[in-house]
Design a protein around this motif. Structure first.
Motif, PDB file in Angstrom:
ATOM      1  N   VAL A  61     -28.024 -94.180  28.016  1.00  0.00           N
ATOM      2  CA  VAL A  61     -26.693 -94.315  27.420  1.00  0.00           C
ATOM      3  C   VAL A  61     -26.437 -95.776  27.082  1.00  0.00           C
ATOM      4  O   VAL A  61     -26.522 -96.648  27.951  1.00  0.00           O
ATOM      5  N   SER A  62     -26.132 -96.040  25.806  1.00  0.00           N
ATOM      6  CA  SER A  62     -25.837 -97.402  25.369  1.00  0.00           C
ATOM      7  C   SER A  62     -24.938 -97.345  24.139  1.00  0.00           C
ATOM      8  O   SER A  62     -25.290 -96.714  23.136  1.00  0.00           O
ATOM      9  N   PRO A 115     -22.036 -93.618  23.747  1.00  0.00           N
ATOM     10  CA  PRO A 115     -20.766 -93.072  24.218  1.00  0.00           C
ATOM     11  C   PRO A 115     -19.570 -93.503  23.373  1.00  0.00           C
ATOM     12  O   PRO A 115     -19.540 -94.608  22.840  1.00  0.00           O
ATOM     13  N   ASP A 118     -16.062 -93.602  28.291  1.00  0.00           N
ATOM     14  CA  ASP A 118     -16.660 -94.081  29.534  1.00  0.00           C
ATOM     15  C   ASP A 118     -18.147 -93.710  29.564  1.00  0.00           C
ATOM     16  O   ASP A 118     -18.506 -92.533  29.638  1.00  0.00           O
ATOM     17  N   ALA A 119     -19.011 -94.711  29.511  1.00  0.00           N
ATOM     18  CA  ALA A 119     -20.458 -94.490  29.419  1.00  0.00           C
ATOM     19  C   ALA A 119     -20.992 -93.706  30.609  1.00  0.00           C
ATOM     20  O   ALA A 119     -21.777 -92.763  30.443  1.00  0.00           O
ATOM     21  N   ARG A 120     -20.592 -94.085  31.803  1.00  0.00           N
ATOM     22  CA  ARG A 120     -21.116 -93.396  32.989  1.00  0.00           C
ATOM     23  C   ARG A 120     -20.645 -91.941  33.023  1.00  0.00           C
ATOM     24  O   ARG A 120     -21.429 -91.049  33.315  1.00  0.00           O
ATOM     25  N   GLY A 123     -22.602 -89.988  30.430  1.00  0.00           N
ATOM     26  CA  GLY A 123     -23.984 -89.813  30.865  1.00  0.00           C
ATOM     27  C   GLY A 123     -24.090 -88.794  31.982  1.00  0.00           C
ATOM     28  O   GLY A 123     -24.995 -87.946  31.987  1.00  0.00           O
ATOM     29  N   LEU A 141     -30.439 -91.292  34.917  1.00  0.00           N
ATOM     30  CA  LEU A 141     -29.407 -91.789  34.014  1.00  0.00           C
ATOM     31  C   LEU A 141     -29.531 -93.305  33.939  1.00  0.00           C
ATOM     32  O   LEU A 141     -29.495 -93.985  34.962  1.00  0.00           O
ATOM     33  N   LEU A 143     -27.878 -96.643  32.100  1.00  0.00           N
ATOM     34  CA  LEU A 143     -26.759 -97.215  31.353  1.00  0.00           C
ATOM     35  C   LEU A 143     -27.100 -98.665  31.050  1.00  0.00           C
ATOM     36  O   LEU A 143     -27.422 -99.424  31.967  1.00  0.00           O
ATOM     37  N   GLU A 145     -26.220-102.216  28.417  1.00  0.00           N
ATOM     38  CA  GLU A 145     -25.598-102.976  27.341  1.00  0.00           C
ATOM     39  C   GLU A 145     -26.132-104.395  27.413  1.00  0.00           C
ATOM     40  O   GLU A 145     -26.129-105.008  28.478  1.00  0.00           O
TER      41      GLU A 145
END
Length: 166
Positions: A61-62, A115, A118-120, A123, A141, A143, A145
């Motif tokens: 996820v980014s 996303p 909220d990325a977390r 994910g 998972l 995450l 950036e």
């Protein structure tokens, strides 16, 4: 359920950044993904690879993706230069997610998300879906950036098992 977790940076990570990854150049994105995945999986399993049939998914996820790699390509094209063939491979986040899966023998699905919120949470929702549907027995998972200047930013890897949400 969280089975293992790792971050970048952690204590002792001051300095240059994670070690490079063969086949990925001009950007800390892939090395950062590979490092947090390595740390997380090693905390649960020691050395890899995992045995066949582990059904471990990778969910990367980014929101920004590989901004440093994209900036390099833009600058090279603007200057009339030629883009090296490695950039066609590394330009998609799936490439480093696949690299992690191959290195560790993870044989579940590979999913990359950008996303909107909220990325977390997004994910974890994707990981929950993979676990609930039976597509995976666990999910790694990741995450990530990059920092605005293209240097290593922050990354987290979380190995999730059934019952992710509390």
């Amino acid at each position: 359920m969280v089975l293992a977790e790792a971050r970048w940076p952690e204590d002792g990570d001051e300095g240059a950044g994670p070690a490079g990854v063969a086949g990925f150049v001009h950007s800390p994105f892939a090395p950062l993904v590979a490092e947090v995945a390595q740390r997380c999986l090693a905390r649960r399993y020691g050395t890899g690879p995992l045995p066949p049939g582990n059904r471990t998914a990778v969910v990367l996820v980014s929101a920004g993706g590989d901004t440093a790699g994209a900036a390099h390509v833009r600058a090279t094209v603007a200057a009339g230069g030629r883009i090296g063939p490695l950039f066609f491979f590394q330009s998609v986040p799936n490439s480093v997610a696949g690299h992690v899966a191959a290195r560790w023998g993870l044989d579940g699905p590979v999913v990359c998300l950008s996303p909107a919120g909220d990325a977390r949470a997004e994910g974890e929702a994707e990981a929950d879906l993979l676990l609930y549907d039976g597509d995976a027995a666990q999910a790694l998972l990741i995450l990530i950036e990059l920092a605005p200047d293209g240097t290593p930013g922050e990354a987290t890897a979380v190995l999730l098992g059934e019952g992710t949400r509390q």
